[in-house]
Every structure is written in C-alpha cells, then in structure tokens.
Design an enzyme around this catalytic site. Structure first.
Site, PDB file in Angstrom:
ATOM      1  CG  HIS A   4      50.835  25.664 -26.686  1.00 33.64           C
ATOM      2  ND1 HIS A   4      49.742  26.069 -26.718  1.00 33.64           N
ATOM      3  CD2 HIS A   4      51.906  26.531 -26.568  1.00 33.64           C
ATOM      4  CE1 HIS A   4      49.946  27.321 -26.592  1.00 33.64           C
ATOM      5  NE2 HIS A   4      51.259  27.591 -26.260  1.00 33.64           N
ATOM      6  CG  ASP A  60      52.094  31.641 -31.233  1.00 34.46           C
ATOM      7  OD1 ASP A  60      52.632  31.896 -30.362  1.00 34.46           O
ATOM      8  OD2 ASP A  60      50.674  31.192 -31.024  1.00 34.46           O
TER       9      ASP A  60
END
Length: 378
Positions: A208, A278
């Site tokens: 992230h 993702d």
C-alpha cells in the site's frame, strides 16, 4: 453485453449520487467495490445494492470481507468473523473441526453478504504465514519440499500487512482450509478469490505504501507460496496478484508481468479463472519499471499482462477526478490500440456473478443451516 468491462470502481457514500450513476453506466465499468463508509446497516446496504443493479444489472458488487481486521461490515447484524489464523490454530488441535469451522465461516460470510445483494468477496487469503527469522519461531515453511507442518506459529509474522490474515505457514494446511472456506462460499452461491499470487507473506514491506521486493528464486516460490494456486486451480474462480516484485523472475510486479500471469499462472499452473489487479492506487502499482505512472498507464499495463479486471479504490472521495480520468483514459487507450478488449476476460467476469435468488436477511437469520454454521465458528 459489452465486449469487455474491466474497471472496478468505488463510491463515496451510502447511496448513489448522479455522478456515481453516470460512472456505473460507463461501458468500461464492470463492477463496484464497497467499503465501510458505504454501509450503515443491512437494510441500507440492501437498498444500495438494488440501486446499483437498477443502473447496471451485470455489475459485480464486491467487497473485501475476509474476517478479522479485514471485514468491511462488522455490526448491524453482521457476524464478526475471526481472522483466518484462528482456523490454522484450531487445525493444530483438531484438523477436522478446523475444516468444518472454515466451511461454516465461508457460508456465514457469503450468505450474509448475498442476503444484502453483495455478489462477491475478495477471499480467501492464500499467503503463507512466514515467521520473522530474527525471532525464535519455527523455521520458514517448506511443505512442498517434504518437511512436516509446523507445530504452531505463535509469534510475529514476517509480513505485517498479511499477519493473521493467513491461515497457516504450511502450504498444505492453507490449501485445505481455503478449500473448506470456498466450499462454504459455494453453499452460499458465491465465487471466490485467492490472493495474493504468487505470495505476499514472505516480504515485510506493505505494498500500500512501498514496493516490496522478494528476491527468492522461482523454484522456491513455486515450491511454497504458489503451491496452493496449483493445488486449487480447479476450485479457484478468481485470484488477485501481489503488488510485489520478484526480480529473479521479472522486473515488474506480478500484477503487471506477462511472465507471471501468462507463462506461469495460465500455462504452467493451468489457471482458468478470472484475474483482478490489486488496487491501482497503491504505491506498489504506481511505479512500473522504476517510473511513476498514471492510473491509466497502470491499468493498460495490468490488462496487457493478463488481468481481466482492474481495481481503483478510494478515488471517488472529493471530486473523484481520478475515477473519470481512468475511465476516459482507458477508453482513449483502447481507441489508440494500446489495449484490446478481451471477450474471454468478460466471460470470466460474468461467471463471478452469483446464480439464484438468496434468502432475504430475516429469512436467513432463522435458517437452520445458517444457525448451525454460527455454532461451528471458533
């Protein structure tokens, strides 16, 4: 039916705005991912999903709903499911009870979501629970090379972002528990999504905010982390690759790598299900070949590598300019021949939509199978 609707978007609030409706109606939009901010209670969620389907009947309504710390809907009637590690710990005491409990969890998860109109959850996690080698924990897993399953994994995981989201450190145990959970999802009429191919559990960095690097060989990765994908290839209906670079295999993260998605996943492991990218807003997706790229460039790269769908999360907040930028940019890239719609990818997306009418919320709450599943949860 569209040639290919690969984009999964999000929305800012608990009901659709006119802007949300416009974006949902875009021919490249194939679905919507929900977050905690989109939920108040099961009645509101049911209405929101009905409104989404009224705009786009074939939209795939998705959510990250694994249990533990990754569960978007926790209250208002939803069962707070345990983290997947709880099933691995139960396995060490009673393997049969663990498989029954995992099936029960899959059913409760899928049935509660479907009762509200949600089609799909990004679960199960197939990453291995690698232990930090600087600690006194058991050695790293090597199930496929013949070592016995660990006697227990009580310490800190190497990967903080995965941690207790993983079932276990042994690929065989992960496979059997994931298969059990997927059976429960199937009983609820829901497809599944294994993640994060070929494995995120070995690296410490969080994709992230960073670009994780796993320097192991392809042989080592296939022997351990990727083993569940091969063993489950007849049961997995979709998967999500990791935003991790494996430099001994390819210089690009797995979700942007034709070698990983085409040569290894499709050809070597013979996976036939759908492939999601993702989240394209994660740091691990923003840099490709050492260069900061736009969301459109990232989406084109993911689709060219072999993804069927691309996710852009949390960009609807504020003016949502990035969402429109992606939709317009991807349409322009298609017109310029930078990517081609894939009818097979569209069929794989549509195959994830549930079939049949689920019981409503009130009916589910008194269903004997559901009540029995609740009793089996750890």
């Amino acid at each position: 039916m569209n040639e290919h609707a690969p984009v999964i978007l999000d929305i800012a609030g608990t009901e659709l705005s006119s802007t949300d409706r416009r974006r949902l109606a875009h021919p490249l939009t194939g679905g919507l991912i929900l977050f905690t901010r989109n939920w108040q209670d099961h009645q509101q969620l049911t209405q929101l999903c009905a409104d989404i389907k009224a705009v786009r009947p074939d939209a795939l309504i998705c959510v990250d709903h694994e249990g533990g710390r990754v569960q978007r809907f926790r209250h208002g009637g939803f069962t707070h499911l345990p983290p997947m590690r709880a099933f691995g710990e139960l396995w060490m005491r009673d393997a049969l009870a663990a498989t029954q409990a995992a099936t029960a969890a899959g059913y409760v998860l899928g049935a509660e979501l479907r009762a509200c109109g949600v089609d799909f959850s990004f679960t199960p996690v197939l990453d291995l629970d690698w232990q930090d080698t600087t600690s006194t924990q058991v050695p790293a897993p090597a199930a496929a090379r013949g070592r016995a399953a660990p006697a227990g994994r009580p310490g800190a995981s190497r990967s903080g972002v995965i941690g207790d989201r993983a079932f276990h450190g042994d690929a065989r145990v992960v496979t059997l528990l994931a298969q059990s959970l997927m059976l429960g999802l199937l009983q609820a009429g829901m497809a599944n999504c294994g993640k994060h191919f070929p494995g995120h559990g070995f690296v410490r960095a969080d994709s992230h905010t960073e670009i994780p690097m796993d320097r192991r060989s392809l042989k080592a990765i296939l022997a351990d982390d990727a083993a569940p994908y091969g063993w489950l290839n007849m049961a997995l209906t979709s998967l999500m690759p990791a935003h991790v670079i494996y430099p001994k295999v390819d210089s690009r993260p797995a979700g942007f790598s034709r070698r990983w998605l085409q040569e290894i996943l499709r050809e070597r492991l013979r996976f036939t299900g759908a492939v999601f990218s993702d989240d394209l807003s994660m740091e691990g997706a923003r840099r490709i070949d050492g260069r900061l790229v736009s969301y459109t460039e990232a989406a084109v790269a993911a689709l060219a590598a072999g993804c069927d769908m691309v996710l852009l999360c949390n960009q609807s907040l504020g003016d949502g300019h990035s969402v429109d930028e992606l939709l317009d940019g991807l349409a322009a890239a298609q017109a310029q021949g930078q990517w081609q719609p894939d009818p097979a990818g569209e069929q794989r997306r549509l195959a994830l939509l549930p079939v049949g009418q689920p019981p409503g919320w009130d009916e589910l709450m008194v269903q004997p199978h559901y009540m029995q599943a609740l009793r089996l949860l750890p």
